[in-house]
Design a protein around this motif. Sequence first.
Motif, PDB file in Angstrom:
ATOM      1  N   UNK A  15      28.312  90.573  48.185  1.00 34.61           N
ATOM      2  CA  UNK A  15      28.435  89.142  47.921  1.00 34.61           C
ATOM      3  C   UNK A  15      29.009  88.894  46.535  1.00 34.61           C
ATOM      4  N   UNK A  16      28.548  89.685  45.559  1.00 37.43           N
ATOM      5  CA  UNK A  16      29.074  89.526  44.202  1.00 37.43           C
ATOM      6  C   UNK A  16      30.561  89.822  44.147  1.00 37.43           C
ATOM      7  N   UNK A  17      30.982  90.885  44.859  1.00 36.38           N
ATOM      8  CA  UNK A  17      32.409  91.237  44.860  1.00 36.38           C
ATOM      9  C   UNK A  17      33.232  90.144  45.520  1.00 36.38           C
ATOM     10  N   UNK A  18      32.709  89.584  46.642  1.00 37.42           N
ATOM     11  CA  UNK A  18      33.447  88.504  47.298  1.00 37.42           C
ATOM     12  C   UNK A  18      33.522  87.281  46.397  1.00 37.42           C
ATOM     13  N   UNK A  19      32.419  87.042  45.668  1.00 35.83           N
ATOM     14  CA  UNK A  19      32.435  85.910  44.741  1.00 35.83           C
ATOM     15  C   UNK A  19      33.445  86.108  43.625  1.00 35.83           C
ATOM     16  N   UNK A  20      33.466  87.337  43.082  1.00 35.07           N
ATOM     17  CA  UNK A  20      34.436  87.624  42.029  1.00 35.07           C
ATOM     18  C   UNK A  20      35.862  87.520  42.556  1.00 35.07           C
ATOM     19  N   UNK A  21      36.077  87.965  43.806  1.00 40.83           N
ATOM     20  CA  UNK A  21      37.413  87.898  44.393  1.00 40.83           C
ATOM     21  C   UNK A  21      37.868  86.452  44.530  1.00 40.83           C
ATOM     22  N   UNK A  22      36.971  85.591  44.980  1.00 43.03           N
ATOM     23  CA  UNK A  22      37.326  84.183  45.126  1.00 43.03           C
ATOM     24  C   UNK A  22      37.569  83.537  43.775  1.00 43.03           C
ATOM     25  N   UNK A  23      36.766  83.917  42.794  1.00 42.04           N
ATOM     26  CA  UNK A  23      36.982  83.353  41.457  1.00 42.04           C
ATOM     27  C   UNK A  23      38.333  83.793  40.901  1.00 42.04           C
ATOM     28  N   UNK A  24      38.690  85.065  41.125  1.00 45.75           N
ATOM     29  CA  UNK A  24      39.987  85.554  40.665  1.00 45.75           C
ATOM     30  C   UNK A  24      41.129  84.839  41.382  1.00 45.75           C
ATOM     31  N   UNK A  25      40.954  84.597  42.687  1.00 44.51           N
ATOM     32  CA  UNK A  25      41.990  83.898  43.450  1.00 44.51           C
ATOM     33  C   UNK A  25      42.164  82.466  42.972  1.00 44.51           C
ATOM     34  N   UNK A  26      41.044  81.789  42.724  1.00 40.84           N
ATOM     35  CA  UNK A  26      41.125  80.409  42.242  1.00 40.84           C
ATOM     36  C   UNK A  26      41.740  80.344  40.847  1.00 40.84           C
ATOM     37  N   UNK A  27      41.431  81.357  40.017  1.00 43.55           N
ATOM     38  CA  UNK A  27      42.043  81.394  38.689  1.00 43.55           C
ATOM     39  C   UNK A  27      43.554  81.590  38.791  1.00 43.55           C
ATOM     40  N   UNK A  28      43.984  82.488  39.691  1.00 39.70           N
ATOM     41  CA  UNK A  28      45.414  82.686  39.912  1.00 39.70           C
ATOM     42  C   UNK A  28      46.065  81.419  40.461  1.00 39.70           C
ATOM     43  N   UNK A  29      45.348  80.715  41.350  1.00 36.49           N
ATOM     44  CA  UNK A  29      45.888  79.467  41.901  1.00 36.49           C
ATOM     45  C   UNK A  29      46.096  78.442  40.789  1.00 36.49           C
ATOM     46  N   UNK A  30      45.155  78.383  39.853  1.00 33.43           N
ATOM     47  CA  UNK A  30      45.295  77.461  38.715  1.00 33.43           C
ATOM     48  C   UNK A  30      46.479  77.859  37.842  1.00 33.43           C
ATOM     49  N   UNK A  31      46.622  79.153  37.562  1.00 33.69           N
ATOM     50  CA  UNK A  31      47.727  79.609  36.728  1.00 33.69           C
ATOM     51  C   UNK A  31      49.078  79.409  37.409  1.00 33.69           C
ATOM     52  N   UNK A  32      49.093  79.521  38.748  1.00 31.56           N
ATOM     53  CA  UNK A  32      50.361  79.371  39.465  1.00 31.56           C
ATOM     54  C   UNK A  32      50.918  77.961  39.342  1.00 31.56           C
ATOM     55  N   UNK A  33      50.065  76.993  39.072  1.00 32.30           N
ATOM     56  CA  UNK A  33      50.551  75.613  38.917  1.00 32.30           C
ATOM     57  C   UNK A  33      51.568  75.525  37.788  1.00 32.30           C
ATOM     58  N   UNK A  34      51.341  76.300  36.731  1.00 32.67           N
ATOM     59  CA  UNK A  34      52.242  76.216  35.590  1.00 32.67           C
ATOM     60  C   UNK A  34      53.481  77.065  35.718  1.00 32.67           C
ATOM     61  N   UNK A  35      53.396  78.160  36.482  1.00 33.25           N
ATOM     62  CA  UNK A  35      54.526  79.089  36.568  1.00 33.25           C
ATOM     63  C   UNK A  35      55.371  78.827  37.804  1.00 33.25           C
ATOM     64  N   UNK A  36      54.722  78.564  38.931  1.00 29.26           N
ATOM     65  CA  UNK A  36      55.419  78.487  40.213  1.00 29.26           C
ATOM     66  C   UNK A  36      55.862  77.074  40.558  1.00 29.26           C
ATOM     67  N   UNK A  37      55.015  76.089  40.282  1.00 29.71           N
ATOM     68  CA  UNK A  37      55.230  74.746  40.826  1.00 29.71           C
ATOM     69  C   UNK A  37      55.801  73.744  39.839  1.00 29.71           C
ATOM     70  N   UNK A  38      56.222  74.206  38.666  1.00 26.03           N
ATOM     71  CA  UNK A  38      56.798  73.262  37.711  1.00 26.03           C
ATOM     72  C   UNK A  38      58.069  72.616  38.228  1.00 26.03           C
ATOM     73  N   UNK A 293      56.554  85.284  43.695  1.00 23.23           N
ATOM     74  CA  UNK A 293      55.392  85.806  44.421  1.00 23.23           C
ATOM     75  C   UNK A 293      54.772  86.994  43.717  1.00 23.23           C
ATOM     76  N   UNK A 294      55.599  87.783  43.017  1.00 20.51           N
ATOM     77  CA  UNK A 294      55.085  88.982  42.354  1.00 20.51           C
ATOM     78  C   UNK A 294      54.106  88.693  41.231  1.00 20.51           C
ATOM     79  N   UNK A 295      54.131  87.468  40.702  1.00 24.39           N
ATOM     80  CA  UNK A 295      53.213  87.121  39.617  1.00 24.39           C
ATOM     81  C   UNK A 295      51.812  86.814  40.131  1.00 24.39           C
ATOM     82  N   UNK A 296      51.722  86.398  41.392  1.00 25.12           N
ATOM     83  CA  UNK A 296      50.445  85.937  41.930  1.00 25.12           C
ATOM     84  C   UNK A 296      50.260  86.517  43.332  1.00 25.12           C
ATOM     85  N   UNK A 297      49.184  86.118  43.977  1.00 26.48           N
ATOM     86  CA  UNK A 297      48.918  86.562  45.341  1.00 26.48           C
ATOM     87  C   UNK A 297      49.307  85.463  46.322  1.00 26.48           C
TER      88      UNK A 297
END
Length: 774
Positions: A15-38, A293-297
Amino acid sequence: MDLEGGGGAAAEHGKQRRGESWRATLLLAYQSLGVVYGDVATSPLYVYKSAFAGDDIQHSTGNEEIYGVLSFVFWTLTLITLLKYVLIVLRADDGGEGGTFALYSLICRHVRAGLLPGGGTRDELIEEDKVTGRRGELPVSRVRAVLEKYRILQRLLLLFALLGTCMVIGDGVLTPAVSVFSAVSGLELSMEKEHHKYIELPVTCAILICLFALQHYGTHRVGFLFAPIVCIWLLCISTIGVYNIFRWNHHVYRALSPYYMYQFLKKTQTGGWMSLGGILLCVTGSEAMYADLGHFSQSSIKIAFISVVYPALVLAYMGQAAFISQHHTFESSYRIGFYVSVPESLRWPVLVIAILAAVVGSQAIITGTFSIIKQCSSLSCFPGVKIVHTSSTVHGQIYIPEINWILMILCLAVTLGFRDTKHLANAQGLAVITVMLVTTCLMSLVIVLCWNKNIFLALVFLLFFGTIEVLYFSASLVKFHEGAWVPVTLSFIFMIVMCVWHYGTIKKYEFDVQNKVSVNWLLNLGPSLGIVRVRGIGLIHTELMSGIPAIFSHFVTNLPAFHQVLVFLCVKSVPVPHVEPEERFLVGRIGPKEYRLYRVIVRYGYRDVQKDDLEFEKELVSSIAEFIRSSSEYDKNGFVEDTEKPSERLSSISSGIPLWEENGELDASLSPHNDINPHITAPKRKKARFVIPKSTQVDSEVRRELQELMDAREAGMSFILGHSYMKAKSGSSFIKRIVINLCYEFLRKNSRGPSYAANIPHASTLEVGMVYQV
């Protein structure tokens, strides 16, 4: 009880690993707003303005035009960006990488359709089951058989991929100009009449110059600012959109029905069709989303678009349409745009945010252009350029000085030449839709050849999305004289450069293959090779993976002396993004053991970072030592015959024998995962010896060979590079003489050498010149 406790602990850990995975994915999603969607996030600045810019359609009191444009924008954004790119195309990643050239690379790795020197047949480059880890024995489809059989189809496939790549480069010129100029055009409504004309152009040029001048710092230094800026921008336009919907026309949602597209075309007819060239700008940035795509998942990009970007853009377009539907007294249709729907009290703050968002969007496409140029250069489709990695953690963050300044000059030229967003938008529209058409065609091949789906599904994909994009393409092409000629001209120039360089590189490689020296010639010279053998290691760089390069015989004929250990080194860029460190080195032997001749093939993906000379030297020697030790276990005769298929004879070295330096410390730099700082001064060479596992049985002959290798390393390593001059054979056609003698030679003289050559110490380098008659 212990078992139950262990199971509970394991479940909790999962459960902890799945939680960390989701947190990492959400963090990447937030970062992608500035790099991918500008890029796509700033499209509301100019979509409506471009659609109504010409005399194609007029805004009438019946609102058929504005409702029709809104319906087209909504369905184009939904079908092209959401359905095609986010839900389908993003799945076609090439080892995690995306983009037009990545699609071509993906096809070439599943079909023997490559034309690149040494890269056309994947058998010569990579053992696929190890590197790709995804290909098995699959039935040969009819499409694959036809593509592998006819060389002309392979050439057309490469030209098609290069066309899309050139259009992306053209988009890299036009997007900063359109985005920044559209953002700055808000001064038109914020300043007194006519005064804005004297401010807009200088401000736009100043921002563009600053944007390109700051590229060498790298996006990672200001990356933490990008996502918040795009988030604020999306929040701003969506909030203003909701305000306009409830303030002016809360029934505007009805325009999302496809019926209004029919009504729009029925009333406007030819004019409505021609206005599609401006409407398609709502999907600009979709290709950049795939290229980055290579910058994020995949999951992070999908989450960011579906949950944040897509709703914000729909609300923004609906809000603008709601405002325009209740206002019919604009001074001109050209003034129908984003800023006119912004409340007057908010125009200055929104103007500042818009300019910042435009800079972020421009940054994304510029970085994407750098990545594409690097991919093309790695696969011999673009002249060598200087590549600076601005981040030690993110491979994709690179800076190419020559390309950066060329982009800046071209960007300023089109801005000063057109002086308005109408012509710039026409130019950008043709570049965007051409890239999308290329992606659709290549993607249909991926569905059949790589995903092994039914050809019917590929045809449905091609016809459905191809029909939509051909409609937009025809509307953009009609405006050829109104700015659309710019991307065609730029692409034509870049295409000529790429084709000339690719043709010259192939001819050079073919000359090397045809003029290589046979192994029998070498064996007949005896162990001394008929020359004086001096202490040290001689590293001969060659493009060949079998045989002896002509440069070696050319050298020893004129200077009959060479090193006691000879290594024929072939550095190959293979059509995959990354090669695992344990699969990077292929080592083999040429001739009997006493000749001390080795062949080493070093493989790099087109997104890999090549190491500095000291680190590379250590890994090279260590890999050869491991080959000597391991080959003794199965090579009882002491002879490995060189063949035309070196991958059948060469051994993949996962990890070399470690070196023990004279100060008693293990040389930890031989770890394949070790990060190298190129700015650290190389330490002085120390005495070292190989650390052989105690459990390994090593006979005296192997120890003697290892000792000679170690002594040769301590004596020094010399790098022999070939310096070739291309010249067309006498009797060649006029076009071939122009291409080889003038164009290719001009590009060669003004381009960078191989990336590995830049890291070689000049004091240990020897260049051998040869004239290639091709």
